[in-house]
Design an enzyme around this catalytic site. Sequence first.
Site, short mmCIF file in Angstrom:
data_model
loop_
_atom_site.label_atom_id
_atom_site.label_comp_id
_atom_site.label_asym_id
_atom_site.label_seq_id
_atom_site.Cartn_x
_atom_site.Cartn_y
_atom_site.Cartn_z
N PRO A 2 0.80 -1.21 0.00
CA PRO A 2 0.00 0.00 0.00
C PRO A 2 0.85 1.27 0.00
O PRO A 2 1.84 1.37 0.71
CB PRO A 2 -0.81 -0.10 1.28
CG PRO A 2 -0.33 -1.27 2.02
CD PRO A 2 0.83 -1.84 1.32
N GLU A 3 0.42 2.21 -0.79
CA GLU A 3 1.04 3.53 -0.83
C GLU A 3 0.07 4.51 -0.15
O GLU A 3 -0.94 4.09 0.40
CB GLU A 3 1.31 3.95 -2.28
CG GLU A 3 2.08 2.90 -3.05
CD GLU A 3 2.35 3.29 -4.51
OE1 GLU A 3 2.52 4.48 -4.77
OE2 GLU A 3 2.38 2.39 -5.36
#
Length: 270
Positions: A2-3
């Site tokens: 995840p960013e």
Amino acid sequence: MPELPEVETIARQLELLVAGHRVRRLEIVDPKLASPALKLLRNCRISQVMRLGKQVVFELSDLKGRRLWLAVHLRMSGRLLWVPDTLKEGAEHRYVRARIVLERGALVLDDPRRFAVLTVSRAVSDVTPPGVEPLRTEFTLRRLAELLGETRQPLKLWLLRQDRLAGIGNIYASEILFAARIHPRRPAGSLSAEETTRLQRAIRHVLRQAIAHCGTTFSEFLDARGREGGFGRFLKVYGRGGQPCLSCGAAIEREVQGQRSTYFCPHCQR
DNA sequence: ACCCTCCTGTCA
DNA sequence: TGACAGGAGGGT
């Protein structure tokens, strides 16, 4: 995995689900995650859930009213899933590494690759990444220009530096550069004023749009409720090597920078 | 800017 | 079997 947009999605959902809840206990399944400070969390009440960089951060207060911070960095393959007591853990919980057991359910850290990290501290500075938050007002055009400075590092690699900007990862770095129409190998400090403006706008625009669609599920991202992100169908270059550019029709190229894939349109990005 | 490492899974 | 995977830290 995840960013910034994915972590923001998770943090917003968890804020609604668990703020105000008390921590009953911690179950550390993977001994790699054990640390003495985790014991401090017991009986603390969660006052807030937020995102700092790529981390989900819980602000808690203990029985004496002292504040405490728990940061969850999901790294490549981690998920932080809310499992209410009324539901059973299912197929999306095959790799449970830790559980934060609350009053009406548990926060389950599910992470096949075991790269995720838990940090507990009494100081919020310990869980705050050094880079500028690109969605805050302090991320101005001037600030970006200062950060870029004279560095000769390729722009794509520069965008991944968490000590400059906090939260951009491999998918959004490519997407941002496409939106800004700038070649990923351009030296970071070589942008014209106009290009810097395009970059600043692209960073904010791409991240905001991705948040609006609850992030990107490229292969395995799930939000706190176990659902996929909706931004995948808006990706213009990431994962599209060899396919036609949606803007000009040229073949999207894949190139390796810093041992990681970069995707770009050789015609639109100079 | 390169390489490898931490891990485990999936896909060609 | 080998390449690759939303991250990051270490060493040349």
